[in-house]
Each structure stands twice: as structure tokens, then as C-alpha cells.
Design a protein around this motif. Structure first.
Motif, PDB file in Angstrom:
ATOM      1  N   ILE A   1       9.808 -68.138 -46.303  1.00 50.63           N
ATOM      2  CA  ILE A   1      10.274 -67.275 -46.945  1.00 50.63           C
ATOM      3  C   ILE A   1       9.657 -66.166 -46.552  1.00 50.63           C
ATOM      4  O   ILE A   1      10.590 -64.387 -46.562  1.00 50.63           O
ATOM      5  N   ALA A   2       8.513 -66.032 -47.071  1.00 52.60           N
ATOM      6  CA  ALA A   2       8.237 -64.755 -47.230  1.00 52.60           C
ATOM      7  C   ALA A   2       7.477 -64.058 -46.540  1.00 52.60           C
ATOM      8  O   ALA A   2       7.685 -62.817 -46.118  1.00 52.60           O
ATOM      9  N   ALA A   3       7.027 -64.565 -45.205  1.00 46.54           N
ATOM     10  CA  ALA A   3       7.302 -64.055 -44.158  1.00 46.54           C
ATOM     11  C   ALA A   3       8.475 -63.464 -43.358  1.00 46.54           C
ATOM     12  O   ALA A   3       8.503 -62.486 -42.570  1.00 46.54           O
ATOM     13  N   SER A   4       9.759 -64.339 -43.355  1.00 46.33           N
ATOM     14  CA  SER A   4      10.580 -64.124 -43.169  1.00 46.33           C
ATOM     15  C   SER A   4      11.823 -63.003 -43.333  1.00 46.33           C
ATOM     16  O   SER A   4      11.950 -62.120 -42.913  1.00 46.33           O
ATOM     17  N   ILE A   5      11.194 -62.442 -45.271  1.00 42.75           N
ATOM     18  CA  ILE A   5      11.677 -61.180 -45.593  1.00 42.75           C
ATOM     19  C   ILE A   5      11.141 -60.260 -45.164  1.00 42.75           C
ATOM     20  O   ILE A   5      11.461 -59.066 -44.828  1.00 42.75           O
TER      21      ILE A   5
END
Length: 105
Positions: free
Chosen positions: A83-87
Motif C-alpha cells: 500500500i505504501a509503495a503504491s501510494i
């Protein structure tokens, strides 16, 4: 005796301990680090050890291996890092992100 102790003795400066408090940069430093890998169930040990030993041995049948510890990816850390890398990547599909540490409050 260190280099600075040598100079202090020459000048006659007393060595007095100085009490310092740890510096907390922000609220995130107060949390607990989420491990990337956790220990797996005991029921998986036999299957994983046999597969790993077979892969490592290859064509050499006389070799022996000992599997000491078996870890698996932490599903919580895996979800948070995706999730953090996608954001962080946003709309740049060719970017690559690496999550080094996850801290939970």
C-alpha cells in the motif's frame, strides 16, 4: 585511553560524566517495529526442510543439510509495504520503491 583523554590529562581537565537524555525526533520513534518475517508453524517444518534440502543438494546425493530456522513473510508487513509503495509511486508505473522499516504505534 582515547585521544581526547590524553589531551585532557595534559591540560588538567577533570573527566566528569555528563548526563544526556535520548532525543526523540518525532512520534513515530515511540512505536514498535513490525518484523518483515515471522516464525512459521511447526507443521510446515518437515515439508519446507525436505524441499529446501532437495534444492540445495541438486545432483549431489551424498550431501547433508540442517535447516535451523524457517521464517515466512509477515502478512501485515507485506500488505502495508504494498500500500505504501503504491501510494508513493502514484501514477508512475515504472518506479520502484523499497520499504526498509515499518513502525506501528
Amino acid at each position: 585511553m582515547g585521544l581526547w583523554d590524553f589531551f585532557r590529562q595534559k591540560k588538567g581537565i577533570e573527566n566528569t560524566p555528563v548526563k544526556t537524555e535520548p532525543i526523540v525526533e518525532n512520534d513515530l520513534a515511540v512505536g514498535q517495529e513490525v518484523p518483515a518475517y515471522i516464525e512459521t508453524d511447526a507443521k510446515n517444518y518437515e515439508l519446507v526442510s525436505v524441499i529446501a534440502a532437495a534444492i540445495m543438494a541438486g545432483e549431489q546425493t551424498d550431501s547433508q543439510f540442517v535447516v535451523k530456522k524457517i521464517l515466512e513473510r509477515n502478512p501485515e508487513a507485506q500488505l502495508v509495504s504494498v500500500i505504501a509503495a503504491s501510494i508513493a509511486a502514484g501514477e508512475q508505473a515504472d518506479s520502484q520503491m523499497i520499504v526498509k522499516k515499518i513502525i506501528k504505534k
